[in-house]
Structure formats: structure tokens, C-alpha cells
Design a protein around this motif. Structure first.
Motif, PDB file in Angstrom:
ATOM      1  N   SER A   1       0.808  -1.228   0.000  1.00 58.28           N
ATOM      2  CA  SER A   1       0.000   0.000   0.000  1.00 58.28           C
ATOM      3  C   SER A   1       0.839   1.275   0.000  1.00 58.28           C
ATOM      4  N   ILE A   2       2.127   1.193   0.319  1.00 60.24           N
ATOM      5  CA  ILE A   2       2.967   2.398   0.316  1.00 60.24           C
ATOM      6  C   ILE A   2       3.641   2.621  -1.035  1.00 60.24           C
ATOM      7  N   VAL A   3       3.402   1.715  -1.986  1.00 54.73           N
ATOM      8  CA  VAL A   3       4.053   1.796  -3.300  1.00 54.73           C
ATOM      9  C   VAL A   3       3.211   2.655  -4.243  1.00 54.73           C
ATOM     10  N   ASN A   4       3.794   3.762  -4.685  1.00 58.18           N
ATOM     11  CA  ASN A   4       3.140   4.670  -5.631  1.00 58.18           C
ATOM     12  C   ASN A   4       4.119   5.001  -6.759  1.00 58.18           C
ATOM     13  N   PHE A   5       3.731   4.669  -7.991  1.00 57.88           N
ATOM     14  CA  PHE A   5       4.558   4.970  -9.150  1.00 57.88           C
ATOM     15  C   PHE A   5       3.865   6.011 -10.014  1.00 57.88           C
ATOM     16  N   VAL A   6       4.630   7.015 -10.397  1.00 57.38           N
ATOM     17  CA  VAL A   6       4.135   8.081 -11.258  1.00 57.38           C
ATOM     18  C   VAL A   6       4.944   8.089 -12.546  1.00 57.38           C
ATOM     19  N   ALA A   7       4.252   8.199 -13.680  1.00 58.01           N
ATOM     20  CA  ALA A   7       4.907   8.405 -14.968  1.00 58.01           C
ATOM     21  C   ALA A   7       4.907   9.896 -15.263  1.00 58.01           C
TER      22      ALA A   7
ATOM     23  N   SER B   1      14.672   8.217 -17.279  1.00 58.35           N
ATOM     24  CA  SER B   1      15.097   8.256 -15.879  1.00 58.35           C
ATOM     25  C   SER B   1      14.058   7.606 -14.975  1.00 58.35           C
ATOM     26  N   HIS B   2      14.526   7.159 -13.808  1.00 63.86           N
ATOM     27  CA  HIS B   2      13.652   6.563 -12.801  1.00 63.86           C
ATOM     28  C   HIS B   2      14.107   7.041 -11.425  1.00 63.86           C
ATOM     29  N   GLY B   3      13.204   7.666 -10.697  1.00 66.20           N
ATOM     30  CA  GLY B   3      13.538   8.175  -9.377  1.00 66.20           C
ATOM     31  C   GLY B   3      13.000   7.285  -8.276  1.00 66.20           C
ATOM     32  N   SER B   4      13.654   7.379  -7.125  1.00 65.95           N
ATOM     33  CA  SER B   4      13.178   6.684  -5.924  1.00 65.95           C
ATOM     34  C   SER B   4      13.954   7.207  -4.733  1.00 65.95           C
ATOM     35  N   PRO B   5      13.437   6.965  -3.528  1.00 69.23           N
ATOM     36  CA  PRO B   5      14.257   7.141  -2.329  1.00 69.23           C
ATOM     37  C   PRO B   5      14.918   5.809  -1.992  1.00 69.23           C
ATOM     38  N   THR B   6      15.780   5.788  -1.015  1.00 68.21           N
ATOM     39  CA  THR B   6      16.261   4.517  -0.463  1.00 68.21           C
ATOM     40  C   THR B   6      15.051   3.752   0.063  1.00 68.21           C
ATOM     41  N   THR B   7      14.971   2.466  -0.271  1.00 66.80           N
ATOM     42  CA  THR B   7      13.747   1.695  -0.035  1.00 66.80           C
ATOM     43  C   THR B   7      14.082   0.342   0.589  1.00 66.80           C
ATOM     44  N   ARG B   8      13.206  -0.117   1.480  1.00 68.44           N
ATOM     45  CA  ARG B   8      13.411  -1.398   2.171  1.00 68.44           C
ATOM     46  C   ARG B   8      12.437  -2.454   1.658  1.00 68.44           C
ATOM     47  N   PHE B   9      12.961  -3.666   1.466  1.00 75.78           N
ATOM     48  CA  PHE B   9      12.170  -4.826   1.069  1.00 75.78           C
ATOM     49  C   PHE B   9      12.480  -5.969   2.024  1.00 75.78           C
TER      50      PHE B   9
ATOM     51  N   GLY C   1       8.508   8.380   0.617  1.00 74.50           N
ATOM     52  CA  GLY C   1       7.638   8.158   1.760  1.00 74.50           C
ATOM     53  C   GLY C   1       7.105   9.459   2.322  1.00 74.50           C
ATOM     54  N   THR C   2       5.992   9.369   3.016  1.00 78.50           N
ATOM     55  CA  THR C   2       5.341  10.570   3.544  1.00 78.50           C
ATOM     56  C   THR C   2       5.799  10.921   4.958  1.00 78.50           C
ATOM     57  N   ARG C   3       6.432   9.982   5.645  1.00 74.82           N
ATOM     58  CA  ARG C   3       6.959  10.308   6.976  1.00 74.82           C
ATOM     59  C   ARG C   3       8.470  10.459   6.900  1.00 74.82           C
ATOM     60  N   GLN C   4       9.001  11.329   7.747  1.00 74.53           N
ATOM     61  CA  GLN C   4      10.431  11.592   7.704  1.00 74.53           C
ATOM     62  C   GLN C   4      11.222  10.341   8.070  1.00 74.53           C
ATOM     63  N   LEU C   5      12.138   9.968   7.188  1.00 70.88           N
ATOM     64  CA  LEU C   5      12.966   8.791   7.409  1.00 70.88           C
ATOM     65  C   LEU C   5      14.219   8.912   6.572  1.00 70.88           C
ATOM     66  N   THR C   6      15.379   8.815   7.210  1.00 69.87           N
ATOM     67  CA  THR C   6      16.654   8.850   6.505  1.00 69.87           C
ATOM     68  C   THR C   6      17.156   7.429   6.288  1.00 69.87           C
TER      69      THR C   6
ATOM     70  N   ALA D   1       9.206   0.064   3.644  1.00 69.28           N
ATOM     71  CA  ALA D   1       9.595   1.395   4.125  1.00 69.28           C
ATOM     72  C   ALA D   1      10.242   2.185   2.992  1.00 69.28           C
ATOM     73  N   LEU D   2       9.967   3.500   3.007  1.00 66.93           N
ATOM     74  CA  LEU D   2      10.509   4.417   2.007  1.00 66.93           C
ATOM     75  C   LEU D   2      11.111   5.616   2.719  1.00 66.93           C
ATOM     76  N   CYS D   3      12.318   5.999   2.367  1.00 65.64           N
ATOM     77  CA  CYS D   3      12.850   7.255   2.904  1.00 65.64           C
ATOM     78  C   CYS D   3      12.061   8.428   2.326  1.00 65.64           C
ATOM     79  N   ASP D   4      12.193   9.591   2.946  1.00 63.43           N
ATOM     80  CA  ASP D   4      11.384  10.738   2.533  1.00 63.43           C
ATOM     81  C   ASP D   4      12.011  11.466   1.337  1.00 63.43           C
ATOM     82  N   ALA D   5      11.371  12.555   0.930  1.00 63.76           N
ATOM     83  CA  ALA D   5      11.748  13.257  -0.302  1.00 63.76           C
ATOM     84  C   ALA D   5      13.164  13.815  -0.278  1.00 63.76           C
ATOM     85  N   ARG D   6      13.737  14.017   0.888  1.00 65.86           N
ATOM     86  CA  ARG D   6      15.115  14.511   0.954  1.00 65.86           C
ATOM     87  C   ARG D   6      16.100  13.532   0.340  1.00 65.86           C
TER      88      ARG D   6
END
Length: 545
Positions: free
Chosen positions: A346-352, A524-532, A426-431, A497-502
């Protein structure tokens, strides 16, 4: 004559890389000579008029000047410098309900008019075999407009000597730090594209992009084992200012294991780190196979996104149009129509999108004159849309094209190509460091490596450049021989888990192949640091039997 050849660039990690080179060789100072807009408009009007008079119900004209400069170096030597130019006119029409296409590199009124008439003749011949007429989504003609890639320093104006010296300096830094061999390249592209159509569009675009990949190779002479470390930067749509990195462009990786980059790139610094890390990889612990929680950096994850989401949601692939060459897709129409297919958690959102600044897919308009836009592909984990062109939009109930048409040359017919497809932060702050603190048994992976994926974009295996053990919330020793295996739906549903926009950054593919005859595009493909969580990791050095 127009030609399409390939530049063979040696690759220390295995074999060589064939880079498509279009056009004929020219002197470097000729790169700056533009083609007058009024000349392009006059040729376009001639083609539009000739096609209409010949019976076309629709016509578009693409007039292009495509410039490349490729510089390749090995150790302290320059191996090759290539400057090419390719110019010509491509005419696409609809007549009798079918497409026809013809191109010419003879840019005279008579030659362009004849190409238009030939395109109509081809369309009529195709119409005899076509079972249903082409159905184009409407697009409003925008009149005479222009768009250009924003940049501060034109790569075409930078002396070749200065560029070659930068590459040699990077190679020297890597050699001094521990590499036995270094190879650094610089790929620079300028596409000057003029589009006109019977819809009333006259669009002049000037697009720039560049990429500076390198490979550091360290050899253990006692055992003849070797390890490589590629650069951690990404291709961009920018000018030569990309190499003017300042402290604010440098990103500390989790645990401080290396330096990453955002917005600009210190090529020499990264090459120095690569030389050292390639040497360290020779002594790294070989991974123990098993289930691990993976923490994946954007510099790595972009390729997994490209292969398992980007290609899988191309509508032409879904419809089977690419089955003979590139394959199909597991993300079939029935899954989209259900409105409940869980592509990911549910936290996975992909935008073209084709609007993100400095991204490879950023344009003002696509090659059908459709304005660049942004839309959801996967929303809250659910597959909600695809990538479509004007003639595909009706298949998925869209009233307008999503602007996904592209041709790599004036001599190539445009077709559906991937826009930027990016995982939202991610929408919550996470480094990244905070993400690692919650991992008991995991691996931190950076950089792109080898991969394989099946013809439906489902079962896959990916490697990287750098791997670090995570144990009880702390990053530990370096690992080697790591690859993870999964399937697309299982993998993205394991995203926890997804790191935030920073922490959001873009990677990209500079030479993405598709189609028959094959064409290349850049995306190009963007993302934050992501946990699986709970992903199967294999040891790539182990042999069976």
C-alpha cells in the motif's frame, strides 16, 4: 548516405558495449551550427501540403538534426573521439485508415514532397491488410512554440581537450587509489527536433543530455581474480555544469560507506573511491545465501524499476505488439480492469512523467505533438494505468494520449516509448541511517549491476556494485557475490519502508533498446532509499556439482 553504426566500447567486466552511433562524422566546431527554424517550417509545410493533396487524412512531419560526441579513454590514454551529425525529414501519414511512413536525408522541397507522397502510397498499401482503422486521440494544435532543455554550460562549446583531460584525471585518481585498469567515457547528445502536423502544431525543441560512466578494475595477480566498481552517477538532461559539483551536491550514503551525488557530479572523487573499493572487493566476504531484508539505494533501484515496472506497464507490450522481440507483460488488461490488482504494497506509488527537470525523459512535447504530462501508474499499490500514445489511448478508455511517442531519429517511425517512471518518496520523515536501524539481518546495495528478467517482466534477478552487511541495525563488512531473486508482484509487495523526499534521486538508462528495427531512447527513474523484507539472496560465485 545516412548510416547507423555502432561504437565498440571495451568493458572490463565482461566483453564490450556496443553504442549506437547515428550519422556521419563532422568536426567538433560544426556541432554549434543550427538549422534555421523558418527553413524547417517551409519544408514541413511542403510535406503537409503534398500529403494532404495525395489523400492523407492526417500527416505529421519530423525534421531532425541529431548530434553526438563520444569520448572514450583507458588508463592514461584517449582511445577514441567521435563527433557525428544526422539530419533529415520523416513523414508519417494516415490514408485509408492505415499508417504510412517515409523519410529522406535530401532536404529539398522536391525530395520532401516526394517522401510525403510515398508515405501516402505506403499507407494505402497497408490499408489493404489492416483489419481496423487507426484511431487517433485528439490533440489540440499549439501553433508555433519552442522548448529547450535548461542548461548553464553548453557541452558543445567546451573544448574536447578539457573533456579528455577530465576523463584522464578520473582514470589517474582510480589507478592511484588501487585499480589496475580504468576506463572512463563521456557520451553527449543534442537532438534538435522540429514537429509539424495537420492538427496545427509547429514545435521546435532542442534537447541535451550527457552521461559519464566509468569502470575501475582491480586484479589479484596471485589468483588472477578481479573485481570491478562502476561509477555511481546517473545520466542527465543537463549541460556541462553537471561536472561542477559542490558540497551541497554530495550525499552521504547510509553508514558513510561512500559518497553519492544529486544535481551535479564529482567524477574524479567517485573514480578515486571506485579504485579503492574495487581493491577492497577482492577481500570482501562472500555472501551466505538466504532470506534478507534489503535496503536499496536509488542508484541501484532505478534499474529494478525500469525492468519490472517501466517495461511491464508499456501498453504496446501489454497488447502483445512487442512479443517477437522484447516480450510481453504479466500486467495484463484484466488486472488493470479489476481495479484491485496489488502490484505492490500500500505504500508503493509509481508516477509516470515527462516533466521532471534534468530527467532524461523531460520534454516539452512528445513526437506526436502531445504536451508533456504526469500521471499515476500504480496508486497505493494498485495498478491504475499504463503508458499510451495517441493510437492506443482508446484501448484503455483515455480521451487523450499520455505523450509517450518517441523516435530516435528522423529516419525512424515514432512509437510508444517509456516516460520517466518513478517510485514516490515516503510521507513520513525517514533517513537511510534511520531505516537501517530497524534491520536485524539485511544487505545494503548500491549501484547497478548485472540482471536478468523473463519475457513477461515477472521473474528476475538483480546484482549491484557495492554490498554491505546489515546486522542488528548497523552496517558492517563489505560483501561480494550478491544477487537477489524474486518476482515482480512478490518483490513490490515486500516493500515496507521508504525514505522521505530529501533522499529522492534519479537514475537512468541512456541507451534503452526496443522495437524492430531497434531504436534507443533515454529515460530516468527516481526513488528514495527503499526497504524490502524477506527477499531471497543467492551467492553468484557458487557452482552446482
Amino acid at each position: 548516405m545516412e548510416r547507423r553504426s555502432f561504437l565498440k566500447v571495451g568493458a572490463a567486466a565482461g566483453g564490450s558495449l556496443l553504442i549506437p552511433v547515428f550519422g556521419h562524422a563532422i568536426a567538433a566546431d560544426e556541432l554549434l551550427n543550427p538549422m534555421a527554424v523558418q527553413f524547417k517550417k517551409s519544408l514541413a509545410d511542403i510535406a503537409l501540403d503534398a500529403a494532404t493533396r495525395a489523400g492523407a487524412s492526417y500527416c505529421d512531419v519530423r525534421i531532425g538534426r541529431y548530434l553526438n560526441q563520444f569520448i572514450t579513454t583507458r588508463d592514461l590514454n584517449v582511445e577514441d573521439i567521435v563527433n557525428t551529425e544526422s539530419s533529415g525529414v520523416g513523414v508519417r501519414v494516415i490514408a485509408g485508415g492505415a499508417y504510412g511512413f517515409c523519410s529522406t536525408n535530401v532536404m529539398t522541397p522536391d525530395a520532401v514532397a516526394e517522401a510525403a507522397r510515398q508515405a501516402v502510397a505506403i499507407a494505402r498499401a497497408n490499408g489493404k491488410l489492416q483489419t481496423a482503422p487507426v484511431e487517433l486521440a485528439p490533440v489540440k494544435g499549439v501553433g508555433e512554440v519552442a522548448w529547450a532543455t535548461p542548461f548553464k554550460k553548453d557541452w558543445r562549446a567546451v573544448p574536447i581537450r578539457e573533456k579528455a583531460e577530465l576523463l584522464i584525471a578520473a582514470n589517474k585518481a582510480g589507478l592511484d587509489a588501487g585499480a589496475n585498469f580504468m576506463q572512463a567515457n563521456l557520451f553527449q547528445v543534442n537532438q534538435q527536433k522540429y514537429f509539424a502536423s495537420t492538427d496545427g502544431a509547429y514545435i521546435d525543441q532542442d534537447m541535451h543530455r550527457l552521461w559519464s560512466p566509468f569502470t575501475a578494475t582491480a586484479v589479484d595477480k596471485a589468483s588472477n581474480r578481479f573485481r570491478t566498481r562502476d561509477g555511481l552517477s546517473s545520466p542527465v538532461a543537463m549541460g556541462y555544469e553537471f561536472f561542477d559539483a559542490r558540497p551541497e551536491h554530495k550525499v552521504r550514503a547510509a553508514g558513510g560507506v561512500t559518497t553519492l551525488y544529486h544535481g551535479a557530479y564529482d567524477l574524479i572523487e567517485d573514480a578515486r573511491a571506485a579504485g579503492r573499493q574495487a581493491r577492497e572487493k577482492l577481500g570482501a566476504k562472500s555472501v551466505e545465501p538466504g532470506k534478507y531484508d534489503l535496503v536499496l539505494s536509488p542508484e541501484h533501484l532505478f534499474l529494478t524499476i525500469h525492468e519490472s515496472v517501466g517495461h511491464a506497464t508499456e501498453l504496446d507490450r501489454v497488447l502483445g505488439y512487442e512479443a517477437n522481440y522484447a516480450g510481453t507483460s504479466f500486467a495484463t488488461l484484466d488486472k488493470w480492469q479489476s481495479k484491485r490488482f496489488n502490484y505492490g504494497s500500500s505504500i508503493v506509488n509509481f508516477v509516470a512523467d515527462r516533466t521532471t527537470a534534468a530527467s532524461l525523459g523531460c520534454v516539452g512535447y512528445d513526437d506526436e505533438g502531445v504536451p508533456a504530462k504526469r500521471w499515476d501508474i500504480i496508486k497505493d499499490g494498485i495498478l491504475v494505468n499504463y503508458q499510451a500514445t495517441r493510437d492506443q489511448a482508446h484501448v484503455i478508455g483515455e480521451k487523450a494520449s499520455q505523450g509517450c511517442s518517441y523516435a530516435d531519429s528522423w529516419s525512424s517511425v515514432q512509437f510508444q516509448r517509456m516516460p520517466n517512471v518513478s517510485l514516490q518518496a515516503g510521507t513520513r520523515q525517514l533517513t537511510p541511517d534511520e531505516m537501517v536501524k530497524d534491520v536485524k539481518k539485511g544487505i545494503y546495495i548500491l549501484g547497478r549491476g548485472s540482471f536478468s528478467i523473463d519475457q513477461q517482466r515477472y521473474n528476475f534477478q538483480f546484482g549491484g556494485q557495492l554490498y554491505f552487511e546489515i546486522k542488528n541495525g548497523k552496517i558492517g563488512q563489505q560483501l561480494e557475490d550478491v544477487a537477489y531473486q524474486s518476482n515482480t508482484q512478490e518483490f513490490w509487495n515486500a516493500c515496507t519502508a521508504l525514505c522521505d523526499a530529501r533522499d529522492w534521486r534519479m537514475g537512468g538508462s541512456f541507451f534503452d533498446g526496443k522495437g524492430q528495427p531497434s531504436q534507443v531512447s533515454a529515460v530516468s527513474h527516481g526513488s528514495p532509499t527503499t526497504r524490502f523484507n524477506g527477499i531471497n539472496v543467492i551467492n553468484t560465485a557458487r557452482k552446482i556439482g
